[in-house]
Write an enzyme that holds these catalytic residues in place. Structure first.
Site, short mmCIF file in Angstrom:
data_model
loop_
_atom_site.label_atom_id
_atom_site.label_comp_id
_atom_site.label_asym_id
_atom_site.label_seq_id
_atom_site.Cartn_x
_atom_site.Cartn_y
_atom_site.Cartn_z
CG HIS A 1 48.40 82.91 12.86
ND1 HIS A 1 49.70 82.61 12.53
CD2 HIS A 1 48.00 81.95 13.74
CE1 HIS A 1 50.07 81.52 13.19
NE2 HIS A 1 49.06 81.11 13.94
CB SER B 1 46.30 76.83 13.98
OG SER B 1 46.95 78.05 13.88
CB ILE C 1 50.89 83.29 16.62
CG1 ILE C 1 52.24 82.74 17.09
CG2 ILE C 1 51.08 84.24 15.44
CD1 ILE C 1 52.91 81.81 16.09
CE LYS D 1 48.92 79.22 10.33
NZ LYS D 1 47.98 78.38 11.09
C1 LIG Z 1 50.00 73.42 19.44
C2 LIG Z 1 48.97 74.42 19.01
C3 LIG Z 1 49.37 75.69 18.59
C4 LIG Z 1 48.42 76.62 18.19
N1 LIG Z 1 48.81 77.89 17.89
C5 LIG Z 1 47.89 78.83 17.55
C6 LIG Z 1 48.30 80.16 17.32
O1 LIG Z 1 49.45 80.51 17.49
N2 LIG Z 1 47.37 81.05 16.91
C7 LIG Z 1 46.07 80.69 16.71
O2 LIG Z 1 45.30 81.54 16.27
N3 LIG Z 1 45.64 79.44 16.99
C8 LIG Z 1 46.52 78.51 17.42
N4 LIG Z 1 46.12 77.23 17.72
C9 LIG Z 1 44.71 76.90 17.63
C10 LIG Z 1 43.92 77.36 18.85
O3 LIG Z 1 44.58 77.02 20.04
C11 LIG Z 1 42.53 76.73 18.81
O4 LIG Z 1 41.96 77.02 17.57
C12 LIG Z 1 41.61 77.26 19.89
O5 LIG Z 1 42.24 77.27 21.14
C13 LIG Z 1 40.34 76.41 19.96
O6 LIG Z 1 39.53 76.97 20.97
P1 LIG Z 1 38.13 76.34 21.33
O7 LIG Z 1 37.49 77.28 22.27
O8 LIG Z 1 37.38 76.02 20.08
O9 LIG Z 1 38.48 74.97 22.05
P2 LIG Z 1 38.92 74.74 23.59
O10 LIG Z 1 39.86 75.77 24.04
O11 LIG Z 1 39.34 73.34 23.72
O12 LIG Z 1 37.57 74.98 24.37
C14 LIG Z 1 36.56 74.00 24.42
C15 LIG Z 1 36.08 73.91 25.85
O13 LIG Z 1 34.95 73.05 25.90
C16 LIG Z 1 35.01 72.32 27.12
N5 LIG Z 1 34.18 71.12 26.98
C17 LIG Z 1 34.42 70.04 26.21
N6 LIG Z 1 33.42 69.14 26.36
C18 LIG Z 1 32.54 69.68 27.24
C19 LIG Z 1 31.33 69.21 27.81
N7 LIG Z 1 30.80 68.00 27.51
N8 LIG Z 1 30.70 70.02 28.71
C20 LIG Z 1 31.20 71.23 29.04
N9 LIG Z 1 32.37 71.71 28.54
C21 LIG Z 1 33.02 70.93 27.64
C22 LIG Z 1 36.50 72.02 27.27
O14 LIG Z 1 36.84 71.72 28.61
C23 LIG Z 1 37.12 73.31 26.79
O15 LIG Z 1 37.40 74.23 27.83
C24 LIG Z 1 47.04 76.28 18.15
C25 LIG Z 1 46.64 75.00 18.60
C26 LIG Z 1 47.59 74.10 19.05
C27 LIG Z 1 47.16 72.77 19.58
#
Ligand SMILES: Cc1cc2nc3c(=O)[nH]c(=O)nc-3n(C[C@H](O)[C@H](O)[C@H](O)COP(=O)(O)OP(=O)(O)OC[C@H]3O[C@@H](n4cnc5c(N)ncnc54)[C@H](O)[C@@H]3O)c2cc1C
Length: 476
Positions: free
Chosen positions: A50, A339, A48, A252
């Site tokens: 949002h 999220s 989503i 939510k």
């Molecule tokens: C069930 C659910 C529903 C959600 N729905 C929504 C929604 O509808 N809308 C919205 O806006 N948000 C939503 N969210 C939140 C959203 O998914 C997250 O905020 C977002 O994906 C976080 O992204 P990120 O890049 O910070 O983390 P990640 O996507 O986890 O990226 C971090 C990356 O770092 C890598 N990594 C970790 N450690 C190391 C290391 N030591 N060396 C190298 N690489 C490493 C991992 O492999 C990973 O690929 C939802 C979350 C969940 C769980």
């Protein structure tokens, strides 16, 4: 290798930061532990975009969400060829006792700058959302919310960043961060050493561990599990909007979610857990999702569910942590991106660029920044006339590999050319293997195409990286 900025993590946060920084004359390296981007939290969410409501007006995640939503609607969807659809959202009230809470959400949303919020009555809902159950009495209409394919959003950002010179290094788990005397960082990943003056920690669920490697002040990431249940595509018209109940303390609530690929989804649950690798689903989660969804749309049945998954929100307190670590000069933390992190990511990226600039990174714009990324072609999105024209130009679009989702050999080849290196990478980019048969018919054909495109033996093709090979070489 020496870079200006190393980004750890190729989820939506790291991808958005990489794309933002790739506007400037900088050497950028993204280090990702998995075989492909978007294999962390960013692949398992509700997709989503949002609007910004349901966040406290004083919160960082609130204003970053509103700005991320604006960037999506006004720039990114068109620039990056994303499958974003602004379908709008409804927050349902089940009786007069819910109305003050709905008014509060409206007022707080308006304070954050969310536009077009309106309270709508049951007559409006009957006209615009006919499958709603009788318990729903009124709703808050939020027109700027929408949906997107979350992993394709990540792929588009990474693809565009790489087009603009950023380097993506996958299967590079960061295992050590050293701080040499002269300043900057030496980052050990996959047995190689990468050097840079600036380091961005966007490691999702592992951001606390990466932060500790760099010697920054401690914080803890607690996973908050969300189970989601995908319904059959034949229910694609179940809802016209994304439908929310009033939010609970932790989340939510259980939603009816339209998805960019047409299958409605119900969920997510929200329960804290300790295990950062626990992506299991449960009978309790299914029961909770079904009960919550049926209160909104009673016609949903268990038999409509065709697939399920869970994701772990990387939670650290109530808000995002986005800051320069003054005790570790050059380190920027992007953590606790729960999220609405998917929505907020482009705005987070702008904030990170500002922080880096304040800390001395020179942001000199590139004359030849490629802002646009051509949208991948998908047969399912074309009219019959467009399909005919495409087939005349390239008959490989008529060679159907995945019958459930109507995906052609040309789309699979294009996905590999754009960066897919695993079967899941192909699935997330094209939907081949994502239908009712779960790849039963098309997987071998996709392996063959990957073998041809990548020059790999079939035994080297994996589902999601080393250890998930499908075909074993018995001679070894
Ligand atoms: C069930 C659910 C529903 C959600 N729905 C929504 C929604 O509808 N809308 C919205 O806006 N948000 C939503 N969210 C939140 C959203 O998914 C997250 O905020 C977002 O994906 C976080 O992204 P990120 O890049 O910070 O983390 P990640 O996507 O986890 O990226 C971090 C990356 O770092 C890598 N990594 C970790 N450690 C190391 C290391 N030591 N060396 C190298 N690489 C490493 C991992 O492999 C990973 O690929 C939802 C979350 C969940 C769980």
């Amino acid at each position: 290798m020496t870079a200006d900025v190393i980004i750890i993590g190729a989820g939506i946060s790291g991808a958005a930061v990489a794309r933002e920084l790739s506007r400037y004359k900088l050497k950028i390296v993204i280090l990702e532990k998995e075989a492909e981007p978007a294999f962390g939290v960013s692949k398992s969410n509700s997709g989503i975009i949002h609007a910004g409501t349901q966040n406290p007006p004083s919160s960082m995640k609130g204003w970053l969400c509103v700005e991320g939503n604006r960037l999506m609607r006004e720039e990114l969807a068109a620039d990056l060829g994303l499958n974003f659809a602004q379908c709008g959202q409804l927050i349902a009230a089940f009786g007069p006792e819910d109305l003050p809470e709905l008014e509060k959400i409206k007022k707080e949303g308006e304070e954050l700058g969310v536009k077009g919020l309106a309270l709508v009555d049951r007559a409006w809902l009957d006209r615009n959302e006919p499958n709603l159950g009788p318990e729903v009495k009124a709703a808050l209409y939020v027109p700027s919310a929408g949906i997107i394919s979350p992993y394709r959003f990540v792929y588009a950002l990474v693809e565009n960043a790489v087009r603009n010179g950023a380097e993506l290094r996958t299967s590079r788990k960061v295992t050590a961060v050293r701080r040499p005397e002269g300043g900057g960082f030496e980052v050990v990943a996959g047995g190689e050493v990468y050097r840079a003056k600036f380091l961005v920690n966007a490691a999702g669920l592992r951001a606390d561990e990466v932060s500790a490697l760099a010697g920054a002040p401690a914080f803890t990431i607690t996973p908050r599990k969300g189970e989601e249940y995908l319904l059959d595509k034949k229910l694609g018209h179940l809802a016209n909007h994304i439908i929310f109940p009033l939010p609970s303390k932790n989340s939510k609530g259980i939603l009816i979610i339209k998805t960019a690929d047409g299958n409605p989804m119900i969920g997510p649950t929200a329960h804290d857990t300790e295990d950062k690798d626990d992506l299991s689903t449960s009978d309790e989660g299914l029961a909770e999702a079904l009960a919550g969804a049926r209160r909104l749309v009673p016609s949903i049945s268990k038999g409509d569910i065709i697939a399920y998954f869970s994701g772990l929100r990387p939670v650290s307190g109530k808000d995002f942590i986005i800051r320069h670590e003054d005790s570790v000069p050059g380190l920027v933390t992007v953590a606790g991106i729960q999220s609405p992190g998917l929505t907020a990511a482009p705005a987070i990226a702008g904030m990170v660029a500002d922080i880096l600039k304040k800390r001395g990174l020179k942001l000199e714009p590139k004359e030849n920044f490629h802002r646009l990324r051509p949208r991948p072609r998908h047969l399912t999105e074309l009219t019959p006339a467009e399909t005919r024209r495409l087939l005349e130009k390239d008959p490989a679009y008529g060679d159907i590999v995945c019958r459930c989702e109507l995906v052609s050999a040309a789309e699979v080849r294009d996905a590999v050319k754009r960066g897919a290196r695993t079967l899941d990478g192909v699935k997330f980019r094209t939907r081949a293997q994502a239908g009712r048969c779960h790849g039963g018919f098309c997987t071998t054909r996709i392996i063959k195409i990957m073998q041809e495109e990548l020059g790999l033996p079939v035994t080297a093709v994996t589902k999601r990286g080393p250890g998930s090979e499908l075909i074993k070489d018995e001679r070894k």
